[in-house]
Scaffold this motif. Sequence first.
Motif, mmCIF file in Angstrom:
data_model
loop_
_atom_site.group_PDB
_atom_site.id
_atom_site.type_symbol
_atom_site.label_atom_id
_atom_site.label_comp_id
_atom_site.label_asym_id
_atom_site.label_seq_id
_atom_site.Cartn_x
_atom_site.Cartn_y
_atom_site.Cartn_z
ATOM 1 N N SER A 445 0.992 -1.250 -0.079
ATOM 2 C CA SER A 445 0.001 -0.065 0.069
ATOM 3 C C SER A 445 0.925 1.462 0.085
ATOM 4 C CB SER A 445 -0.912 0.071 1.192
ATOM 5 O OG SER A 445 -0.185 0.197 2.317
ATOM 6 N N THR A 483 1.689 6.809 -1.294
ATOM 7 C CA THR A 483 0.412 5.861 -0.797
ATOM 8 C C THR A 483 -0.663 5.792 -1.881
ATOM 9 O OG1 THR A 483 1.065 6.787 1.444
ATOM 10 C CG2 THR A 483 -1.070 5.666 1.103
ATOM 11 N N PHE A 484 -1.193 4.620 -1.648
ATOM 12 C CA PHE A 484 -2.070 4.151 -2.600
ATOM 13 C C PHE A 484 -2.969 3.007 -1.969
ATOM 14 C CE2 PHE A 484 1.891 2.291 -3.814
ATOM 15 C CZ PHE A 484 1.606 1.088 -3.930
ATOM 16 N N THR A 485 -4.187 2.738 -2.701
ATOM 17 C CA THR A 485 -5.212 1.672 -2.040
ATOM 18 C C THR A 485 -4.375 0.320 -2.216
ATOM 19 O OG1 THR A 485 -6.913 2.785 -3.184
ATOM 20 C CG2 THR A 485 -7.138 0.459 -2.475
ATOM 21 N N THR A 487 -3.057 -3.179 -2.479
ATOM 22 C CA THR A 487 -3.120 -4.025 -3.486
ATOM 23 C C THR A 487 -2.089 -5.396 -3.421
ATOM 24 O OG1 THR A 487 -3.631 -2.066 -4.910
ATOM 25 C CG2 THR A 487 -3.087 -4.188 -6.118
ATOM 26 N N SER A 513 1.833 -1.260 4.754
ATOM 27 C CA SER A 513 1.206 -0.255 5.245
ATOM 28 C C SER A 513 2.112 0.869 5.756
ATOM 29 C CB SER A 513 0.388 -0.831 6.723
ATOM 30 O OG SER A 513 1.399 -0.857 7.625
#
Length: 513
Positions: A445, A483-485, A487, A513
């Motif tokens: 993430s 940062t991203f969703t 996956t 995280s």
Amino acid sequence: MRRPVTRRVLAALAATATGAAICVAVTTPQASAAVGSATGFATRNGGTTGGAGGQTVRATTGTQIHAALCNRASSSTPIIIQVEGTINHGNTTRVSGSSCNTAADVIELKQISNVTILGVGNGALFDQIGIHIREASNIIIQNVTVRNVKKSGSPISNGGDAIGMEANVRNVWVDHVTLEASGGESEGFDGLFDMKNNTQYVTLSYSILRNSGRGGLIGSSESDLSNDFVTFHHNLYENLDSRVPLLRGGTAHIYNNHYVNIRESGINSRAGGRAKVDNNYFRNSKDVLGTFYTNQAGYWQVSGNTFDNVTWSSRSSDNNPAGPNPTSNTSISIPYPYSLDAASCVPNIVSQTAGANKGIRTSNGSCATQNPTSGPTPGPTGNPTPTPSQPSGTNLSIGAGSDGSSKASGTSYGDVRDGNMSTAWSPSGATGQISIKWDTATRVSRINIREASGSVGNVRAWRVLNHDTGAVLATGSSAGVITFTATSLRKITFEITSSSGTPRVAEFETYAS
């Protein structure tokens, strides 16, 4: 205490030449006109607050910007103009009124005061149309991009200046803007940020000026010495020939800026100009400080600067470079408080904060960034902005595999996952891909792209890809923590789509995280 705004009304603000009403959204007055507060010399002479406390108007065309100015009760009635979309010649017309003096080929802030222009939402782009400030005071321009403004060719605007100020201008704060061109004077462009004919108490902060012949000037000639008290801090000057700035008379405070590829001359203090030059980082440039193209001397006080691959020309009657080994030849007192980042961290801080559509982040004065404290949501939503804070948890890249699209001689794909900042991968050209891969699906993430020493800020635009599916996880314009969703994937790719100089990625860290 003011209550939160709970509704909007539509107001017919002006009429076009054919009589059609121009309607834009208006909100009740707000306590703050911009995100954060003015800094530098713009805080003196009574301060710079723009349209604070005034009505807020949303504009998506240049005509609507002019209409908002023209329909105020007076030329000094505070107003906040939130701009979204592309402003160009096709949607900018002259609007008339008792409180304005506008034109069709420029965004005209003339004979007015107490105005904020703030880019919001998906961003504000002034395309081939400049912003002209004349006989005006207490103006804020924040979070907008102005590009390719020409003085010759077609279309022309504002004498070729992206932002130009002249004729008794006072208290202007220009912050988190991107000013750029596509060439120099021979291609029809002039200055990116010009001040002349008695312009004073101006600050340019957290902005990008690039890809032009001329950065900007203070004073249009050796006899135009009425301009004074200008601050430049935390700006990126990149791919420019000269004038970063050109200072004729007056005092300029120039600190914590990053200069890259200044090709002919840099800070040009002349005709009695005095520049206090603190903790800047100059890289891959020539003659970055001195008096050039004249025998009328200027002066400077220098401290804490870094000169990285800077060359200096020989002295002559009209060419007086400050280096090598620049030393002070005057002493300048600064009347406002400020904090200096160490020059060594300026490239990283500026890459994280400078320019439009980056969330209006600022330095905390200790080599780290901080979030804005107030104001509407600026810039694109959905594009994560890298931050310098170290992610928590285990770096999943250690022990994983890596590959890429190409590698420069002497570099290795494995250099980005060895935990060693002294080794790095570079693509064989200005763009390329580097990937981290695992044998089984791994949840990610957050990544941290750490550029090698001496090349911080070279990555100018990028995409993060789920290599398994080709899906784009994030895009942006500077390296750092992204940062991203969350996956699950077996291979994640960092793709450099634009760079300045040679990009060098020392570490491609990955985190759950």
